[in-house]
Design an enzyme around this catalytic site. Structure first.
Site, mmCIF file in Angstrom:
data_model
loop_
_atom_site.group_PDB
_atom_site.id
_atom_site.type_symbol
_atom_site.label_atom_id
_atom_site.label_comp_id
_atom_site.label_asym_id
_atom_site.label_seq_id
_atom_site.Cartn_x
_atom_site.Cartn_y
_atom_site.Cartn_z
ATOM 1 N N GLY A 46 11.585 15.825 -13.997
ATOM 2 C CA GLY A 46 12.499 15.269 -14.969
ATOM 3 C C GLY A 46 12.166 14.560 -15.943
ATOM 4 O O GLY A 46 10.991 14.168 -16.115
ATOM 5 N N GLN A 51 11.815 8.447 -23.010
ATOM 6 C CA GLN A 51 10.353 9.112 -22.675
ATOM 7 C C GLN A 51 9.713 9.949 -23.996
ATOM 8 O O GLN A 51 8.538 9.934 -23.872
ATOM 9 C CB GLN A 51 10.420 9.607 -21.287
ATOM 10 C CG GLN A 51 10.469 9.217 -20.412
ATOM 11 C CD GLN A 51 10.342 9.945 -18.874
ATOM 12 O OE1 GLN A 51 11.240 10.576 -18.352
ATOM 13 N NE2 GLN A 51 9.317 9.816 -18.169
ATOM 14 N N CYS A 89 5.975 9.641 -12.302
ATOM 15 C CA CYS A 89 6.766 9.359 -13.761
ATOM 16 C C CYS A 89 5.733 10.101 -14.636
ATOM 17 O O CYS A 89 4.442 9.599 -14.748
ATOM 18 C CB CYS A 89 7.127 8.218 -13.919
ATOM 19 S SG CYS A 89 7.885 7.997 -15.525
ATOM 20 N N LEU A 90 6.048 10.774 -15.549
ATOM 21 C CA LEU A 90 5.431 11.226 -16.518
ATOM 22 C C LEU A 90 4.823 10.271 -17.691
ATOM 23 O O LEU A 90 3.748 10.299 -18.149
ATOM 24 C CB LEU A 90 6.237 12.371 -17.407
ATOM 25 C CG LEU A 90 6.422 14.017 -16.696
ATOM 26 C CD1 LEU A 90 7.094 14.478 -17.480
ATOM 27 C CD2 LEU A 90 5.015 14.484 -16.256
ATOM 28 N N HIS A 131 16.083 8.587 -10.574
ATOM 29 C CA HIS A 131 14.822 8.314 -11.371
ATOM 30 C C HIS A 131 15.065 8.344 -12.809
ATOM 31 O O HIS A 131 14.855 7.360 -13.686
ATOM 32 C CB HIS A 131 13.460 9.021 -11.019
ATOM 33 C CG HIS A 131 12.439 8.566 -11.820
ATOM 34 N ND1 HIS A 131 11.352 8.469 -11.237
ATOM 35 C CD2 HIS A 131 12.013 9.064 -13.094
ATOM 36 C CE1 HIS A 131 10.413 8.160 -12.128
ATOM 37 N NE2 HIS A 131 10.971 8.552 -13.113
ATOM 38 N N GLU A 132 15.711 9.472 -13.231
ATOM 39 C CA GLU A 132 16.000 9.770 -14.836
ATOM 40 C C GLU A 132 16.967 8.895 -15.086
ATOM 41 O O GLU A 132 17.084 8.309 -16.275
ATOM 42 C CB GLU A 132 16.398 11.153 -14.976
ATOM 43 C CG GLU A 132 15.260 12.233 -14.732
ATOM 44 C CD GLU A 132 13.837 11.637 -15.255
ATOM 45 O OE1 GLU A 132 13.690 11.252 -16.307
ATOM 46 O OE2 GLU A 132 12.820 12.286 -14.439
ATOM 47 N N HIS A 135 15.981 5.519 -16.108
ATOM 48 C CA HIS A 135 15.114 5.389 -17.557
ATOM 49 C C HIS A 135 16.151 5.107 -18.616
ATOM 50 O O HIS A 135 15.964 4.336 -19.561
ATOM 51 C CB HIS A 135 14.553 6.679 -17.871
ATOM 52 C CG HIS A 135 13.105 7.351 -17.332
ATOM 53 N ND1 HIS A 135 12.189 6.301 -17.601
ATOM 54 C CD2 HIS A 135 12.654 7.866 -16.322
ATOM 55 C CE1 HIS A 135 11.073 6.644 -17.151
ATOM 56 N NE2 HIS A 135 11.391 7.773 -16.232
HETATM 57 ZN ZN ZN Z 1 10.117 8.644 -15.115
#
Ligand code: ZN
Length: 170
Positions: A46, A51, A89-90, A131-132, A135
């Protein structure tokens, strides 16, 4: 379509609350296409607009890297059960922590043309939805953990679960 640069932890943009998407135009479509490309290239589950430096309520999720689900102005409408597992997480590259999330999550969102719909996810997708969406309110999963997993802890978890070793980052 283009790969966008992923913002990493420490950049204050990741701590800001995103504004709703109000224009379902070409600019949004380009952003979503770029986010899908960026997600695939990073092999993640995701990616949220902040991000890639855009403070708007848009996320993309994928459980196989092929089919991408776009969620605009998403909100969680129902949750069920519980799961505890490693989450990454990226924007926090190479790190993982144990996070407990609902096992099943139902979201309501708009598509890229502004149509409202509902989608349901289990396991990895339920985790990705939670999670997303966090953000979009300026939160990172690291707020839920007491430590990052060591390589040994991560491997032990995957072995215990009988998984092939595959890293998933959101
Ligand atoms: Zn993340």
């Amino acid at each position: 379509m283009a790969i966008r640069k992923i913002v990493v932890q420490g950049d204050e943009i990741l701590n800001k609350v995103c504004k709703p998407v109000t224009a379902f135009d070409q600019k949004l479509h380009t952003l979503l296409d770029d986010m899908a490309d960026t997600l695939r290239q990073a092999n993640g589950a995701g990616l949220a607009a902040p991000q890639v430096g855009i403070l708007r309520r848009a996320v993309v999720v994928s459980d196989d890297g092929e089919e991408i689900l776009e969620l605009i102005n998403p909100e969680i409408v129902a949750t069920e059960g519980e799961q505890t597992g490693p989450e990454g997480c990226l924007s926090v590259p190479g790190k993982f922590g144990m996070v407990t999330r609902p096992y099943r999550v139902r979201v309501r969102a708009q598509d890229r043309n502004g149509q409202w719909f509902e989608a349901e996810g289990e396991e990895l997708m339920a985790r990705a939805f939670c999670h997303e969406l966090e953000h979009l309110d300026g939160h990172l999963y690291v707020e839920h953990i007491d430590h990052f997993l060591s390589e040994e802890e991560l491997m032990a978890y995957y072995k215990e679960q009988g998984y092939d070793i595959e890293e998933e980052e959101n």
